[in-house]
Write an enzyme that holds these catalytic residues in place. Structure first.
Site, mmCIF file in Angstrom:
data_model
loop_
_atom_site.group_PDB
_atom_site.id
_atom_site.type_symbol
_atom_site.label_atom_id
_atom_site.label_comp_id
_atom_site.label_asym_id
_atom_site.label_seq_id
_atom_site.Cartn_x
_atom_site.Cartn_y
_atom_site.Cartn_z
ATOM 1 N N LYS A 113 -95.841 45.973 -5.573
ATOM 2 C CA LYS A 113 -95.666 44.399 -5.246
ATOM 3 C C LYS A 113 -96.850 43.859 -4.687
ATOM 4 O O LYS A 113 -98.017 44.930 -4.016
ATOM 5 C CB LYS A 113 -95.197 44.751 -4.357
ATOM 6 C CG LYS A 113 -94.206 43.357 -3.812
ATOM 7 C CD LYS A 113 -93.453 43.567 -2.920
ATOM 8 C CE LYS A 113 -92.810 42.054 -2.137
ATOM 9 N NZ LYS A 113 -91.086 42.450 -1.624
ATOM 10 N N GLU A 127 -84.694 44.600 -6.229
ATOM 11 C CA GLU A 127 -85.652 45.339 -5.539
ATOM 12 C C GLU A 127 -85.483 46.284 -4.898
ATOM 13 O O GLU A 127 -84.206 46.884 -3.761
ATOM 14 C CB GLU A 127 -86.115 44.592 -4.242
ATOM 15 C CG GLU A 127 -87.625 45.033 -3.286
ATOM 16 C CD GLU A 127 -88.222 44.151 -2.829
ATOM 17 O OE1 GLU A 127 -89.179 43.688 -2.831
ATOM 18 O OE2 GLU A 127 -87.150 43.137 -2.648
ATOM 19 N N CYS A 147 -89.811 39.403 -5.380
ATOM 20 C CA CYS A 147 -88.854 39.308 -4.421
ATOM 21 C C CYS A 147 -90.080 38.035 -3.924
ATOM 22 O O CYS A 147 -90.510 36.954 -4.227
ATOM 23 C CB CYS A 147 -88.589 40.056 -3.494
ATOM 24 S SG CYS A 147 -87.423 39.456 -2.118
ATOM 25 N N PRO A 188 -60.909 42.035 21.262
ATOM 26 C CA PRO A 188 -60.826 40.692 22.442
ATOM 27 C C PRO A 188 -60.136 38.908 21.479
ATOM 28 O O PRO A 188 -61.511 38.804 21.619
ATOM 29 C CB PRO A 188 -61.223 40.549 22.824
ATOM 30 C CG PRO A 188 -62.090 41.965 22.499
ATOM 31 C CD PRO A 188 -62.163 41.748 21.374
ATOM 32 N N LEU A 189 -58.871 38.667 21.934
ATOM 33 C CA LEU A 189 -58.981 37.007 20.968
ATOM 34 C C LEU A 189 -58.717 36.804 22.065
ATOM 35 O O LEU A 189 -57.685 36.159 22.808
ATOM 36 C CB LEU A 189 -57.613 37.178 20.409
ATOM 37 C CG LEU A 189 -57.774 35.985 19.362
ATOM 38 C CD1 LEU A 189 -59.213 35.258 18.159
ATOM 39 C CD2 LEU A 189 -56.289 35.973 18.235
ATOM 40 N N SER A 190 -59.430 35.645 22.744
ATOM 41 C CA SER A 190 -59.900 34.442 24.499
ATOM 42 C C SER A 190 -58.538 33.678 24.081
ATOM 43 O O SER A 190 -58.144 32.689 24.839
ATOM 44 C CB SER A 190 -61.094 34.076 24.102
ATOM 45 O OG SER A 190 -61.435 33.336 23.877
ATOM 46 N N ASP A 230 -65.262 30.488 19.621
ATOM 47 C CA ASP A 230 -65.205 31.994 19.410
ATOM 48 C C ASP A 230 -65.261 33.196 18.827
ATOM 49 O O ASP A 230 -65.094 32.977 17.638
ATOM 50 C CB ASP A 230 -66.715 32.932 20.217
ATOM 51 C CG ASP A 230 -67.937 31.562 20.737
ATOM 52 O OD1 ASP A 230 -68.069 30.438 19.771
ATOM 53 O OD2 ASP A 230 -68.405 31.004 21.669
ATOM 54 N N SER A 231 -63.999 33.799 19.331
ATOM 55 C CA SER A 231 -63.698 34.389 18.752
ATOM 56 C C SER A 231 -62.071 33.664 17.792
ATOM 57 O O SER A 231 -62.264 35.059 17.444
ATOM 58 C CB SER A 231 -62.668 35.075 20.142
ATOM 59 O OG SER A 231 -61.306 34.668 20.643
#
Length: 708
Positions: free
Chosen positions: A113, A44, A174, A353-355, A359-360
């Site tokens: 469309k 599309e 689509c 930022p890796l805690s 999550d990180s």
């Protein structure tokens, strides 16, 4: 046999990249012809890119689309094949989302469309108008730039079909596949053999199965061939278009493309015996009854044969469809999305930022997955990916042989600790970064935190304290927010300067790591380290991330993830004492599983407080009292409405769940609420009182029954 070879494709187009989009379309046509196809279908709005959004208001978007269309029509490689392309067009001063079908230098049909996508992430009705005149054609005066190459003044515009001497072709676009009264229903009754669909369908977890079933059902009911083309990649938006082109015949899948790929062009072909369609339809008596009285489509005659001469060709045999697990989808979809963003942004990598928390670590694992995909693509001979890698790292000789080699060049992580941080999370962050191959730093922010609290004390004469040290709720929250916001400031400082420290130019994209459930609840500090350039897990639930991490640990050989998964989620923003350890679920006042349920009921089921309460009474009554459910619902809506303002600054996130609270595009609710919800809460209280009275009466009646 009446054999015909047809082609569809997935293209990684980019909004407003007209020349790049043109080259990818041309490559797909060349590949289609190379495989013997006489019909090629593309995604599309493939010429302009689907995600132009308000650029569709600009005449430039239309003019440049017409320029590229004219080049395609005139190109020698676009002859002797029917080409179906998507682009925006203006007809009688009205904007339409269109398909143009051309053949041997002539436009055959412009098909606008008829049903626009207007839910969730889609706002097509903002820019386009649906074509309402079903089975009707009118004249369209071609733009001058196209008229010069075709020699045509006007061409048919509207709801018609293409008729060659031996096959008929009709278009869907689509959303029309998803609509209840889909065009393919009526085209099937009118004997159309091939249905094409140029699509721009985004990825959501577990969505592909539904899409597959729509196409199988479409052709199982009335027969025919369904050619599905889809966009692939990051078109410049939060969504990722997941490709997976398909060819379906009489309810059976003949060919299925890849769903997540770093290839810019992927072509799918199949050879079909048209007699299989006619035999199949002839066996459906109810179809024949309805077809006999159906209205006919206007047909544009091409005057040529499309079926091949009898030879060694054989019809393509059906295959079983392939579906990724949700864990695989999380590993692949956001990773492809990140790669497209990185290579098109002009920047040099990612900073996270890796805690040491879930999550990180999920975000880091997705970057790791991206590095694996890049190495696999290079090993498979993808020259475009190798060129992109070399451009990003600014080394024309670089050929990575492992994912860790790429990570060492483009991925920087940092543990930003304070006196409230634990050795366990610090060690987990370092271990994971080393396994991925990231450049890892470990810093202590206490001096920065102390500087800010000292400044506050100097100005006000008051020194805030944590709750465990006798401080108020206000003081406790403010001291936590200082740490969180400092992480954001430091992230952008290091993201800007770390490449310089390593003798490289440019800067890094800062990654966030707030999941969709925390965004929904507002369990994050505004402008903290969740405020970043991109957030690959911002649309993914905590429940799905818990299932993803064990998969990532095995798939990418990251044993540190097992320890991260078993640890209780904690922000580590308050002091740890003998009697108190901060945990996310206690802080939130609800579990992540409950949050996922609230989110789905709020967004997908469209529940307000009262209707959510009524549904949860059915869902949770086996483990909670009615009053407990009422209290939970009221608490959720209070916190949801208090924190709704945070969604106005959410980091652009990969869209994966149908209940994202992102108000930028997906969730257009207010952000300033009456947080008391007076009438809904009264209705809930009245229901609780009635339920409790009924329980009380039943208990009284049971006590008064005579015993044997």
């Amino acid at each position: 046999m009446s054999l015909i070879t047809v082609a569809t494709c997935s293209l990684n187009q980019w909004a407003l990249d007209f020349e790049g989009n043109y080259e990818r379309i041309l490559e797909s046509i060349r590949e289609s012809k190379k495989r013997g196809a006489v019909l090629r279908v593309g995604p599309e709005l493939e010429i302009s890119g689907y995600g132009c959004n308000d650029h569709f208001y600009e005449p430039d978007t239309f003019y440049h689309s017409y320029q590229m269309l004219a080049k395609l029509i005139a190109h020698e490689d676009c002859q002797d094949i029917v080409v179906d392309v998507g682009l925006p067009m203006m007809h009688k001063s009205v904007r339409y989302n269109c398909r143009i079908i051309f053949f041997n230098g002539k436009v055959l049909l412009i098909r606008p469309k008829m049903y626009l996508a207007m839910n969730g992430n889609y706002r097509e009705g903002r820019w386009f108008t649906p074509w309402r005149r079903h089975r009707t054609l009118e004249d369209f005066n071609l733009p001058a730039v196209v008229r010069k190459v075709t020699g045509q003044l006007s061409v048919p515009f509207g709801d018609g079909v293409i008729s060659a001497n031996d096959v008929t072709i009709g278009s869907e676009i689509c959303e029309e596949l998803w609509s209840p009264n889909s065009p393919h229903i009526h085209m099937g009754l009118d004997g159309i053999d091939i249905f094409t669909n140029g699509s721009g369908s985004h990825h959501e977890l577990r969505k592909l199965d539904y899409r597959l079933n729509l196409m199988r059902d479409a052709t199982a009911k009335s027969g025919g061939v369904y050619l599905y083309a889809n966009s692939q990649g990051n078109d410049g938006e939060r969504v990722y278009y997941d490709g997976c082109a398909l060819i379906v015949l009489n309810g059976k899948i003949l060919a299925q493309g890849s769903q997540f790929s770093l290839r810019d062009v992927e072509v799918l072909t199949a050879t079909i015996d048209l007699e299989d369609i006619r035999t199949y339809r002839g066996s459906l008596i109810s179809l024949a009854d309805q077809a006999a009285v159906s209205n006919a489509y206007p047909r544009i005659q091409t005057g040529h044969d499309m079926c091949m001469e009898h030879g060694s060709a054989r019809p393509t045999r059906p295959i079983e469809p392939f579906l990724h697990t949700p864990e695989q989808e999380i590993a692949l979809g956001p990773a492809c999305w990140l790669w497209d963003y990185l290579r098109r942004s002009g920047l040099g990598g990612f900073f996270l930022p890796l805690s040491g928390g879930m999550d990180s670590s999920s975000t880091a694992s997705i970057v790791c997955s991206m590095c694996h995909l890049v190495v696999e693509a290079i090993e498979n001979g993808n020259e475009q990916v190798l060129a992109d890698v070399r451009r990003i790292v600014r080394d024309e000789e670089f050929v990575p042989s492992t994912p860790q080699e790429i990570a060492a060049k483009i991925f920087f992580t940092m543990y930003m600790g304070t006196t409230n941080s634990s050795k366990e999370t610090r060690d987990r962050a370092k271990g994971l970064a080393n396994e991925i191959g990231a450049v890892h730093y470990d810093i202590n922010m206490d001096t920065a935190v102390s500087a800010i609290t000292s400044l506050f004390a100097l100005v006000t004469g008051k020194t805030p304290k944590f709750k465990v040290h006798g401080g108020s709720h206000q003081e406790n929250l403010a001291l936590q927010n200082i740490q969180a916001r400092l992480r954001m400031v430091l992230s952008y400082l290091f993201g800007s300067l770390l490449p310089w420290c390593h003798g490289r130019h440019g800067s890094l994209l800062v990654l966030g790591s707030a999941n969709v459930d925390e965004c929904l609840r507002g369990y994050m500090t505004k402008y903290d380290c969740s405020s970043a350039d991109l957030n690959p897990i911002g649309g993914i639930s905590k429940a799905d991330l818990r299932r993803f991490l064990p998969f990532a640990a095995e798939r990418f050989k990251l044993p540190s993830l097992h320890g991260i998964l078993s640890a209780k989620p904690t922000a580590e923003l308050e002091p740890i004492t003998e009697g108190y350890t901060q945990t996310d679920e206690e802080d939130m006042g609800m579990t992540y599983d409950e949050l996922s349920t609230y989110g789905r009921l709020r967004k997908i089921s469209k529940c307000g407080p009262y209707s959510m309460f009524r549904k949860l009474v059915d869902l949770w009554s086996d483990r909670l009292t009615v009053r407990q459910i009422a209290d939970k619902v009221k608490y959720f809506f209070r916190m949801y409405s208090i924190n709704r303002h945070k969604t106005t600054v959410l980091t652009p996130s990969y869209h994966a769940e149908g209940y994202s609270p992102d108000d930028n595009r997906f969730d257009l609710r207010p952000f300033l609420y009456n947080t008391r919800w007076t009438l809904p809460f009264k209705c809930i209280d009245n229901d609780v009182s009635r339920c409790e009275e009924a329980v009380h009466h039943r208990e009284e009646a049971a006590c008064q029954e005579p015993t044997a």
